[in-house]
Enzyme design. Structure first.
Site, PDB file in Angstrom:
ATOM      1  N   ILE A 154     -46.250  -4.108   9.197  1.00 38.28           N
ATOM      2  CA  ILE A 154     -46.901  -3.425   8.067  1.00 38.28           C
ATOM      3  C   ILE A 154     -46.963  -4.310   6.830  1.00 38.28           C
ATOM      4  O   ILE A 154     -47.519  -3.912   5.813  1.00 38.28           O
ATOM      5  CB  ILE A 154     -46.190  -2.087   7.713  1.00 38.28           C
ATOM      6  CG1 ILE A 154     -44.679  -2.273   7.604  1.00 38.28           C
ATOM      7  CG2 ILE A 154     -46.549  -1.031   8.729  1.00 38.28           C
ATOM      8  CD1 ILE A 154     -43.915  -1.006   7.299  1.00 38.28           C
ATOM      9  N   GLY A 155     -46.408  -5.518   6.916  1.00 38.62           N
ATOM     10  CA  GLY A 155     -46.502  -6.356   5.726  1.00 38.62           C
ATOM     11  C   GLY A 155     -45.466  -7.457   5.778  1.00 38.62           C
ATOM     12  O   GLY A 155     -44.704  -7.591   6.740  1.00 38.62           O
ATOM     13  N   GLY A 201     -42.445  -9.265   3.368  1.00 41.57           N
ATOM     14  CA  GLY A 201     -41.668  -9.195   2.122  1.00 41.57           C
ATOM     15  C   GLY A 201     -41.362 -10.599   1.655  1.00 41.57           C
ATOM     16  O   GLY A 201     -41.964 -11.564   2.112  1.00 41.57           O
ATOM     17  N   SER A 202     -40.364 -10.707   0.744  1.00 40.89           N
ATOM     18  CA  SER A 202     -40.087 -12.031   0.162  1.00 40.89           C
ATOM     19  C   SER A 202     -39.496 -12.961   1.215  1.00 40.89           C
ATOM     20  O   SER A 202     -39.584 -14.163   1.099  1.00 40.89           O
ATOM     21  CB  SER A 202     -39.102 -11.877  -0.990  1.00 40.89           C
ATOM     22  OG  SER A 202     -38.021 -11.087  -0.551  1.00 40.89           O
ATOM     23  N   TYR A 203     -38.881 -12.393   2.294  1.00 37.34           N
ATOM     24  CA  TYR A 203     -38.240 -13.320   3.257  1.00 37.34           C
ATOM     25  C   TYR A 203     -38.961 -13.361   4.582  1.00 37.34           C
ATOM     26  O   TYR A 203     -38.769 -14.271   5.361  1.00 37.34           O
ATOM     27  CB  TYR A 203     -36.807 -12.868   3.519  1.00 37.34           C
ATOM     28  CG  TYR A 203     -35.877 -13.310   2.423  1.00 37.34           C
ATOM     29  CD1 TYR A 203     -35.395 -12.405   1.507  1.00 37.34           C
ATOM     30  CD2 TYR A 203     -35.526 -14.652   2.301  1.00 37.34           C
ATOM     31  CE1 TYR A 203     -34.559 -12.822   0.490  1.00 37.34           C
ATOM     32  CE2 TYR A 203     -34.692 -15.074   1.278  1.00 37.34           C
ATOM     33  CZ  TYR A 203     -34.213 -14.144   0.375  1.00 37.34           C
ATOM     34  OH  TYR A 203     -33.388 -14.545  -0.636  1.00 37.34           O
ATOM     35  N   GLY A 204     -39.715 -12.272   4.925  1.00 33.47           N
ATOM     36  CA  GLY A 204     -40.264 -12.288   6.280  1.00 33.47           C
ATOM     37  C   GLY A 204     -41.128 -11.075   6.533  1.00 33.47           C
ATOM     38  O   GLY A 204     -41.652 -10.460   5.619  1.00 33.47           O
ATOM     39  N   LYS A 216     -37.176  -4.907   7.930  1.00 38.26           N
ATOM     40  CA  LYS A 216     -37.493  -6.250   7.473  1.00 38.26           C
ATOM     41  C   LYS A 216     -36.850  -7.216   8.466  1.00 38.26           C
ATOM     42  O   LYS A 216     -35.673  -7.072   8.787  1.00 38.26           O
ATOM     43  CB  LYS A 216     -36.944  -6.471   6.063  1.00 38.26           C
ATOM     44  CG  LYS A 216     -37.652  -7.606   5.323  1.00 38.26           C
ATOM     45  CD  LYS A 216     -36.954  -7.989   4.062  1.00 38.26           C
ATOM     46  CE  LYS A 216     -37.441  -7.270   2.844  1.00 38.26           C
ATOM     47  NZ  LYS A 216     -36.938  -7.888   1.593  1.00 38.26           N
ATOM     48  N   ASP A 228     -38.483  -9.756 -10.115  1.00 37.98           N
ATOM     49  CA  ASP A 228     -39.757 -10.043  -9.430  1.00 37.98           C
ATOM     50  C   ASP A 228     -40.572  -8.761  -9.304  1.00 37.98           C
ATOM     51  O   ASP A 228     -41.094  -8.437  -8.234  1.00 37.98           O
ATOM     52  CB  ASP A 228     -39.490 -10.668  -8.055  1.00 37.98           C
ATOM     53  CG  ASP A 228     -40.758 -11.312  -7.485  1.00 37.98           C
ATOM     54  OD1 ASP A 228     -40.874 -11.445  -6.265  1.00 37.98           O
ATOM     55  OD2 ASP A 228     -41.658 -11.629  -8.299  1.00 37.98           O
TER      56      ASP A 228
END
Ligand SMILES: CNC(=O)c1c(C)[nH]c(/C=C2\C(=O)Nc3ccc(Cl)cc32)c1C
Length: 288
Positions: free
Chosen positions: A14-15, A17-20, A37, A149
């Site tokens: 679904i998307g 994130g900052s790491y994966g 995540k 962020d």
């Protein structure tokens, strides 16, 4: 251990994130839909791994209706993966909501904008001013978490249009020594505050600047500062001049956005100041 992963059925991605990757999963025992995540830490430096551990620890302690709920983490040491199980936000991210309105040439309603702002102020208030109570000693210590962020990509909506602040990938909970300011040089260029650009210190008022940029973008359907190069963007941010919001938005909304996007951090309102704003107060009572 991977066994715990067997308890979940993997669904679509679904998307990211900052790491994966972020994947939709279904818990087998009760069919509950969650977001997972998935982080490959094989290539991570020690510092990045430490930051990842700190993100998970920050999220684990933060229980608030406007912050994505952390359920559990599973480490798969064999394949160097860490899985973070969190609540599913059916409405997706705010960046997509803004993009859809821009494509349809439709503005986001003022009441919806006040509602989203209120919930983000409540989430930031928990980060900036929330207390952690030690269950044994009953000792209360201030969280003093900076999100660092805040941007539309890191704001999510659940099925009931409740706002959830996510992706604490770059957050830092301040230890005593750093209590007043945190050294940091990270952030998304569009939403970088002037103090961050002039290599000075980051603090709670930097999150307020970013919040102002998010609210501005919900109204104008584009960020307050746009440029083709980082240098040009930095110059515009340091000037801090922003256009008026589109005419259909109230003077109060213009005022609160301008207050948050002030070059001088001391002139920006705190989350406490914002919660005292009558427009924010009323809607937040409806939230209770
Ligand atoms: C296109 N993607 C989506 O619509 C979307 C949906 C339906 N959910 C998400 C994201 C999350 C989601 O559903 N739960 C989350 C918890 C933490 C973080 Cl950092 C992100 C999420 C996204 C990006």
């Amino acid at each position: 251990d991977p066994l715990q992963l067997d308890g979940y059925e993997s669904l679509e991605s679904i998307g990211s994130g900052s790491y994966g990757l972020i994947r939709k999963v279904k818990r087998k025992e009760d069919g509950k839909i969650l977001a997972r995540k998935e982080i490959d830490y094989r290539k991570m430096s020690t510092k990045e791994k430490e930051q990842l551990v700190s993100e998970v620890n920050i999220l684990k302690d933060l229980k608030h209706p406007n912050i994505v709920e952390f359920l559990e983490r599973v480490i798969d040491r064999e394949n160097c993966f860490i899985y973070i199980l969190m609540e599913y936000c059916e409405g997706g991210d705010l960046a997509s909501v803004i993009r859809r309105h821009k494509e349809l040439l439709v503005h986001i309603g003022e009441e919806f904008i006040w509602s989203i702002m209120t919930q983000l102020v409540l989430a930031l208030h928990e980060c900036h001013c929330g207390m952690v109570i030690n269950p044994d000693t009953k000792q209360a210590t201030p969280r003093l978490i900076l999100h660092r962020d805040l941007k539309p990509d890191n704001v999510f909506l659940d099925a009931k249009k409740n706002v959830k602040l996510g992706d604490f990938g770059l957050s830092r909970s301040l230890t005593n020594s750093q209590r007043t300011f945190a050294q940091t040089y990270v952030g998304t260029p569009f939403y970088m505050s002037p103090e961050l650009i002039s290599d000075s210190l980051y603090d709670t008022k930097s999150d307020i600047w970013s919040l102002g940029c998010v609210v501005f973008e919900m109204c104008a359907l584009e960020p307050p500062f746009l440029a083709d190069t980082q240098e040009e963007l930095s110059a515009k941010i340091k000037l801090g001049r922003i256009p008026m919001l589109p005419p259909q938005y109230s003077q109060e909304l213009n005022n609160v956005v301008r207050a948050m996007i002030q070059v001088n951090p001391r002139k920006r309102p705190s989350t406490g100041d914002l919660l005292a704003n009558p427009r924010i107060k009323i809607i937040s009572m409806q939230l209770e």
